[in-house]
Design an enzyme around this catalytic site. Structure first.
Site, short mmCIF file in Angstrom:
data_model
loop_
_atom_site.label_atom_id
_atom_site.label_comp_id
_atom_site.label_asym_id
_atom_site.label_seq_id
_atom_site.Cartn_x
_atom_site.Cartn_y
_atom_site.Cartn_z
N ASP A 95 0.53 -69.78 81.27
CA ASP A 95 1.16 -70.88 81.98
C ASP A 95 1.63 -72.00 81.05
OD1 ASP A 95 0.82 -69.67 84.36
OD2 ASP A 95 -0.43 -71.22 85.27
N HIS A 99 -1.36 -81.70 86.59
CA HIS A 99 -2.53 -80.85 86.32
C HIS A 99 -3.24 -81.19 85.00
CE1 HIS A 99 -1.76 -78.37 89.74
NE2 HIS A 99 -0.62 -77.89 89.28
N ASP A 130 7.91 -77.96 95.58
CA ASP A 130 7.51 -76.56 95.72
C ASP A 130 6.81 -76.22 97.03
OD1 ASP A 130 5.47 -78.15 94.82
OD2 ASP A 130 4.97 -76.94 93.06
#
Lengths: 208, 375
Positions: free
Chosen positions: B84, B125, B249
Site C-alpha cells: 500500500d 491513516h 471513496d
C-alpha cells in the site's frame, strides 16, 4: 501462542488463614476476581469473588461469617492449573470444559502466573490480527491439501503481507479461512481471487 | 480560498497505485475547462519540525533515508515499503509539500480566512510512528496541532469511506480536538478500527466519535445519520474551527469500498458542512481531499465540492473537449455529467435492514456519549 505469553505475574495471593472479608477487600482493591491460596509457597486452593459472595450471602442458610471465617473454609481445594508452555488454546479448552474463570500457572510446583478469561480474550484479539491496520478477507476453501497454500501464494504474489490467518472447519468438506491483510485493496484482491476460482465470501460484489 | 500547487503530484506511488496524482491533474483540468478555476494560493513545504509536531523522529528519519534511496532494513515496521505504501525517491519532500498545503490552510484560518479548500492532502491513516494506507505524513494532524497550539478548539470531520484512524489516535487523549468519522464498518474494511466504543481516553474521553456504517449503505440512510449526529456533536463541543477530510471513496463507483453514495448525497453533504460551519464555527472551515479511487467519480465529487465552496452554480454536462481528451487518455468512457445519471438503481435486498442497523449504531453511539460528551 503459549500460556506464558498471556499470563499475568506476579500473582496476588492470600494465605488460608486470611478472613473472607480481608480477601474480598483485596480483590476489590486490586480489581481482580481470582485469588490463589498459598501456604508455605505451595498452592493449596483458589477463591473467587463469587465464592465469597455466595458463602457470605444472607440468602445462604449456612452462610459463613465474613469477619471470622478463613479463606480455607470456602476455597476450592482441587485447583486446575496450567503450565507456562501450554498452548493458549489448551488453557481455553480446560477453562471452557471445567467452566472456570482462571488457571493458576505452575512451574516445578511454584506459582509463576495466572491466566484468566480476559487474558484469553486478549490472546484472541492478537491472534485475529485486529490490532494492526488491516482489511479482512473471508474465503471458503475445499478441505484438502494445498488449498491454503494456493491462497497464501496468491497473496504473496500480489506483495500482500498477511497480519493473521485463521481457518476453521465448516460443515462437510470445506474450510473457512479468515485473513487479515495489510492493504486497502481487499476489493481488488477479492476480484483477483474470484478470477482464480476462489469462493470469496467477503468482500462481496457491489450490487451497482 | 483554494490552496494548490502542481508539485502535489510528486506524491506518486507509481502508475498502478490507486492513490494516483492523475486525479488531481484531471480535476484541475476539468475546473479550467469549466472556466471556474481561480489562481490558487501556492503553499510552501512543511518543515521537518512541522512534521515532528505529530510524528516521531524515528519515522521521519526512515522516510528521509528511504527517499534518498538508502536501504533501510526495518521499513516495514514503520508501515513503509509495503504494497500500500511503497517508497519512492523524493517521498519525504513530496509528503511535506502536501502537509505544507494543509498547514497553510490552518495558518490562513488563524489569519482570519473562513473557507479554505486544500486541493490535496487528507492523509488520515498516517500515525505517530507509522505510515499506513497510502499515507506517509498526516497533514490533517499537523494542521490541527497548529490550530490547537494557537488556542483553538478543533472539530475534525472525516467522511472518507475508511476510518480516520491516524487522526483519531494522534489526538486520542486531547480535549481540544473532537474527531468525528463516518465510515464503512471496519469489520471487513481497512483499517479495521472505528468502532462506536472508541470514544477517546483521559482528557479526550467523549471527544472521539465513530459512526461505522453497513456495507451497501445508500444516500438516504447516510444522510439520515449524518444529519442527526454531526450538528449534535458540533453543538455539544462548540469548536472554533472545522477541519474536514472530504474523501470521495464512499461513492458507489469506488473500487476499494462498499458504500453506495451518489453525487447527489455528496452535494447535500457539502452544503450541510458549510451550513454547520456557519452555525457552529463562525464559518471557519478547512477542507482537504482524501481517498477516492474511481477517477470518474472522485473528480466529479471534488468538482462538486469546489463549486459548492465557491457558491457557483453547478454545470450540467461536462465540456466535450475535456471528456474526449480524457477518455482517449484513459481508454474508457466517462460520465458526461457532473452528477450521476438519474437512472434508477436496483433496490438492494437488505436495504431496510441496513437502514435499521445504521440507526441502531447511531443510537448506540449517542447513548454511549450522553454521559461523556463534555460541553
Amino acid at each position: 501462542m503459549l500460556v506464558q505469553d498471556v499470563m499475568r505475574f506476579p500473582v496476588v495471593t492470600v494465605e488460608p488463614g486470611v478472613t473472607l472479608e480481608e480477601a474480598y477487600r483485596l480483590l476489590l482493591q486490586k480489581g481482580i476476581r481470582h485469588l490463589p491460596v498459598v501456604e508455605e509457597g505451595r498452592l493449596v486452593g483458589i477463591i473467587t469473588d463469587r465464592d465469597i459472595r455466595l458463602a457470605t450471602s444472607r440468602l445462604n442458610p449456612k452462610g459463613a461469617c465474613p469477619e471470622c471465617a478463613p479463606v480455607a473454609e470456602v476455597m476450592t481445594k482441587e485447583v486446575v492449573t496450567a503450565h507456562p508452555l501450554d498452548p493458549v488454546e489448551e488453557a481455553a479448552r480446560v477453562m471452557r470444559e471445567r467452566k472456570i474463570g482462571s488457571l493458576p500457572v505452575l512451574e516445578d510446583g511454584a506459582l509463576v502466573g495466572i491466566v484468566t478469561g480476559i487474558d484469553l480474550l486478549d490472546a484472541l484479539l492478537k491472534l485475529t490480527g485486529v490490532t494492526e491496520p488491516s482489511g479482512r478477507l473471508e474465503v471458503r476453501l475445499p478441505d484438502r491439501v494445498g488449498e491454503l497454500a494456493r491462497l497464501t501464494g496468491f497473496l504473496a504474489g500480489r506483495g500482500i503481507n498477511i497480519h493473521s490467518l485463521l481457518s476453521y472447519p465448516e460443515d462437510g468438506d470445506r474450510v473457512r479461512a479468515v485473513v487479515r491483510v495489510n492493504t486497502l485493496e481487499t476489493h481488488l484482491l477479492a476480484e483477483g481471487l474470484r478470477q482464480e476460482g476462489f469462493e470469496v465470501l467477503w468482500p462481496p460484489k457491489k450490487p451497482w | 480560498m483554494v490552496i494548490y500547487r502542481d508539485e502535489y503530484r510528486l506524491y506518486d506511488f507509481g502508475p498502478h497505485h490507486p492513490f494516483s496524482p492523475v486525479r488531481l491533474e484531471m480535476l484541475v483540468s476539468l475546473l479550467k475547462a469549466l472556466g471556474v478555476w481561480r489562481e490558487p494560493l501556492a503553499p510552501g513545504e512543511a518543515t521537518r519540525e512541522d512534521v515532528l509536531s505529530v510524528h516521531s523522529e524515528r519515522l521521519v528519519k526512515r522516510v528521509e533515508a528511504a527517499s534518498r534511496g538508502e536501504r533501510v532494513p526495518d521499513l516495514e515496521h514503520y508501515g513503509l515499503a509495503t504494497g500500500d505504501t511503497p517508497v519512492f525517491p523524493g517521498m519525504d519532500r513530496a509528503a511535506r509539500i502536501l502537509v505544507g498545503g494543509t498547514l497553510e490552510g490552518a495558518r490562513r484560518i488563524l489569519a482570519g480566512e473562513r473557507r479554505v479548500l486544500q486541493l490535496g492532502g487528507g492523509l488520515h491513516h498516517a500515525q505517530y510512528d507509522r505510515a499506513s494506507g497510502f499515507c506517509v505524513y498526516n497533514d490533517l494532524s499537523v494542521a490541527i496541532r497548529h490550530l490547537t497550539r494557537a488556542g483553538l478548539r478543533v472539530a475534525y470531520l472525516d467522511i472518507d469511506v475508511h476510518h480516520g484512524d491516524g487522526v483519531q489516535w494522534i489526538h486520542y487523549e486531547e480535549k481540544e480536538v473532537l474527531t468525528l468519522s463516518l465510515h464503512e464498518s471496519g469489520r471487513y474494511l481497512f483499517p479495521g478500527t472505528g468502532h462506536v466504543h472508541e470514544i477517546g481516553r483521559g482528557e479526550g474521553l467523549g471527544r472521539k466519535l465513530n459512526l461505522p456504517l453497513e456495507p451497501f449503505t445508500e444516500d438516504e440512510s447516510y444522510l439520515e445519520v449524518f444529519e442527526a449526529l454531526v450538528p449534535w456533536a458540533l453543538g455539544a463541543f462548540r469548536p472554533d474551527v472545522l477541519v474536514v477530510q472530504a474523501g470521495a471513496d464512499a461513492h458507489h463507483q469506488d473500487p476499494l469500498a462498499d458504500l453506495l453514495l451518489t453525487t447527489r448525497a455528496y452535494e447535500r453533504i457539502f452544503r450541510l458542512i458549510l451550513e454547520y460551519a456557519d452555525a457552529y464555527t463562525g464559518g471557519r472551515v478547512l477542507i482537504t481531499l482524501g481517498g477516492g479511487y474511481s477517477l470518474d467519480a472522485a473528480v466529479r465529487v471534488w468538482a462538486l465540492l469546489y463549486h459548492t465552496v465557491h457558491g457557483l452554480p453547478l454545470p450540467g454536462a461536462l465540456p466535450e473537449g475535456w471528456l474526449r481528451a480524457w477518455e482517449a487518455r484513459l481508454g474508457k468512457p466517462l460520465t458526461p455529467t457532473l452528477h450521476d445519471p438519474e437512472a434508477p438503481y436496483p433496490e438492494i435486498p437488505r436495504r431496510r435492514e441496513i437502514e435499521k442497523r445504521n440507526r441502531l449504531t447511531l443510537e448506540r453511539l449517542m447513548e454511549l456519549l450522553r454521559t461523556h460528551l463534555i460541553h
